[in-house]
Design a protein around this motif. Sequence first.
Motif, PDB file in Angstrom:
ATOM      1  N   LYS A  21      40.582  47.800  41.407  1.00  0.00           N
ATOM      2  CA  LYS A  21      40.891  46.383  41.591  1.00  0.00           C
ATOM      3  C   LYS A  21      42.397  46.179  41.758  1.00  0.00           C
ATOM      4  O   LYS A  21      42.837  45.341  42.550  1.00  0.00           O
ATOM      5  CB  LYS A  21      40.359  45.577  40.417  1.00  0.00           C
ATOM      6  N   GLN A  27      44.474  44.565  44.914  1.00  0.00           N
ATOM      7  CA  GLN A  27      45.489  43.531  44.732  1.00  0.00           C
ATOM      8  C   GLN A  27      46.785  43.909  45.444  1.00  0.00           C
ATOM      9  O   GLN A  27      47.435  43.058  46.077  1.00  0.00           O
ATOM     10  CB  GLN A  27      45.759  43.321  43.238  1.00  0.00           C
ATOM     11  N   ASN A  61      48.351  41.617  48.236  1.00  0.00           N
ATOM     12  CA  ASN A  61      49.415  40.711  47.790  1.00  0.00           C
ATOM     13  C   ASN A  61      50.816  41.306  47.670  1.00  0.00           C
ATOM     14  O   ASN A  61      51.768  40.544  47.468  1.00  0.00           O
ATOM     15  CB  ASN A  61      49.031  40.118  46.422  1.00  0.00           C
ATOM     16  N   ALA A  72      51.395  37.127  44.153  1.00  0.00           N
ATOM     17  CA  ALA A  72      50.032  36.594  44.069  1.00  0.00           C
ATOM     18  C   ALA A  72      50.050  35.092  43.873  1.00  0.00           C
ATOM     19  O   ALA A  72      49.239  34.357  44.455  1.00  0.00           O
ATOM     20  CB  ALA A  72      49.283  37.259  42.916  1.00  0.00           C
ATOM     21  N   ASP A  80      46.829  33.147  44.818  1.00  0.00           N
ATOM     22  CA  ASP A  80      45.831  33.983  44.181  1.00  0.00           C
ATOM     23  C   ASP A  80      46.215  34.179  42.731  1.00  0.00           C
ATOM     24  O   ASP A  80      47.147  34.905  42.424  1.00  0.00           O
ATOM     25  CB  ASP A  80      45.763  35.351  44.884  1.00  0.00           C
ATOM     26  N   SER A 132      44.057  35.337  40.451  1.00  0.00           N
ATOM     27  CA  SER A 132      43.054  36.183  39.814  1.00  0.00           C
ATOM     28  C   SER A 132      43.745  37.284  39.044  1.00  0.00           C
ATOM     29  O   SER A 132      44.777  37.806  39.468  1.00  0.00           O
ATOM     30  CB  SER A 132      42.119  36.784  40.866  1.00  0.00           C
ATOM     31  N   LEU A 169      44.452  41.059  37.398  1.00  0.00           N
ATOM     32  CA  LEU A 169      44.252  42.425  37.830  1.00  0.00           C
ATOM     33  C   LEU A 169      43.076  43.055  37.089  1.00  0.00           C
ATOM     34  O   LEU A 169      42.464  43.948  37.563  1.00  0.00           O
ATOM     35  CB  LEU A 169      45.518  43.269  37.570  1.00  0.00           C
TER      36      LEU A 169
END
Length: 353
Positions: free
Chosen positions: A240, A244, A248, A344, A349, A351, A353
Amino acid sequence: LSLNSWRTIERSDASADVSPFLEHIEYLFTDATEREVFLSWLAHIEQQPGVLPHYGWLHIAANTGTGRNWLASVLARVWRGYVAPNVDLPALLESQFNGPLAGRVLAMVDEVQEGGENPFRQANRLKSLVNAEERIINPKFGRQYREHNACRWLVFSNHHNALPLNDTDRRWRVVSHSAAPRSPETYTKLYALLDDAEFINAVGLWLRERDISAFNPGERPPINEAKRAALDASKSLVQKAAEQLVANWPSDVITNGDAAEVMGDGSERGVTPAAMRRALTEAGAIQYGDGRPVKVRGQSWRCWILRNAARWAGAQPFEIANEGAKARGYNAAATAMDVLACAAIDDGDDSPL
């Protein structure tokens, strides 16, 4: 020399009602399209047992006690002697012996949770189990021999990270089930049918007579909502984090040190080089110059191209260095975690990590 050990199962004219079987399938597979494909997949076992479809099924239920074991018991009786029920998949993946799969057309797993933080531990072994054309059968007692693989897989789980999947997976068709269990009276009636030979025969005959002319055993399973959830759940934190970075990180190039810091959750030693390489490659990044060091801000680093590979793969080292240094702008002391967090937020974004 080869020997065909399959013996067609004799089915007599059926008078028993198969509606309890079909009603329970409808309950477990609420999506009509997926349900019809599943029924054809089962009928394909009956009608063309030697032709292996390219995918198995993963059924994820939010609740226990829904009667999936009943379905497994029915199928084990429909193809008695040709089914491997209650397969301990983790143990099978760890073991050198695979005798329980010999001569089977269906293997069923009651519960499994093999995705998550170490999803690649047995991923390749699982792939070979699902759709290898041939395999070596290694019984615990006896000689090894080569066998045509005709064994389909039906996996039940209550966890979205049941299997180690990646975004290119084409070996599993995934459905989810969120309904509450049926009434106790319903299950009492269903389980009583397991001892009814006429009912079992009728289910087999219904599968034998089902029209499967539209069924495509080589179809690539769709990426539906259930599979998206399973794909996401099976990814490790390292995977993940790699995604990212690709999405980003504020420049197209990142140094090995910055990537390791982010993917190690703030520590360069928190992720192994092999895990980092694998995660970045799967996320679409490529290593510049096959690992050729580049001096970025006065220090030699191996660099990763996160985006626009056609532009950067053939770039000169000084161009890679400039692009790699660009992420921090004028704040050379910023940590990689801070750089990614700011990027991010700028992209909208938030969200984790």
